[in-house]
Design a protein around this motif. Structure first.
Motif: not given
Length: 115
Positions: A23-26, A30-37, A42-48, A76-84
């Motif tokens: 969850g921390w990594a996700a 998500g934070r890194a994807c948002a900061q780099t617009w 792309k976020l989904v690919l990274y979380i997979l 992956t569903i749990v990670l996706m929730a943290f990432a979003i």
């Protein structure tokens, strides 16, 4: 729930590996994807990919199965929730900070146009 959501003998192992470490990594992904617009795609690919890494940690530390589709999907569903959540939180702060004349914060995860 054992056997459905997690395979370890204790739910605490699932919480430690998937929710805490993963969850921390996700969140940070998500934070890194948002900061780099970057987009949600792309976020989904990274979380997979991160889901595979979390399955490996389950396998390496707790002798879990590495290639089980059911547990990979759950992780992956749990990670996706943290990432979003990390993505939306960071994007909201970006929008209200960088475009403060256009947007105002409604909640930690959303913004609206100033009227």
């Amino acid at each position: 729930m054992q056997g459905i959501l997690y395979e370890e003998p204790s739910i605490w192992q699932f919480f430690f590996v998937t929710c805490l470490l993963g969850g921390w990594a996700a969140w940070m992904t998500g934070r890194a994807c948002a900061q780099t617009w970057r987009s949600y795609g792309k976020l989904v690919l990274y979380i997979l990919g991160l889901g595979i890494a979390v399955r490996f940690i389950h396998h390496a530390l707790f002798d879990g199965t590495m290639f089980t589709l059911q547990y990979y999907i759950v992780d992956t569903i749990v990670l996706m929730a943290f990432a979003i959540l990390g993505y939306k939180y960071t994007r909201t702060n970006q929008m209200v900070t960088q475009y403060n004349w256009l947007y105002e914060k409604v909640s930690p995860l959303s913004w609206k146009s100033k009227s």
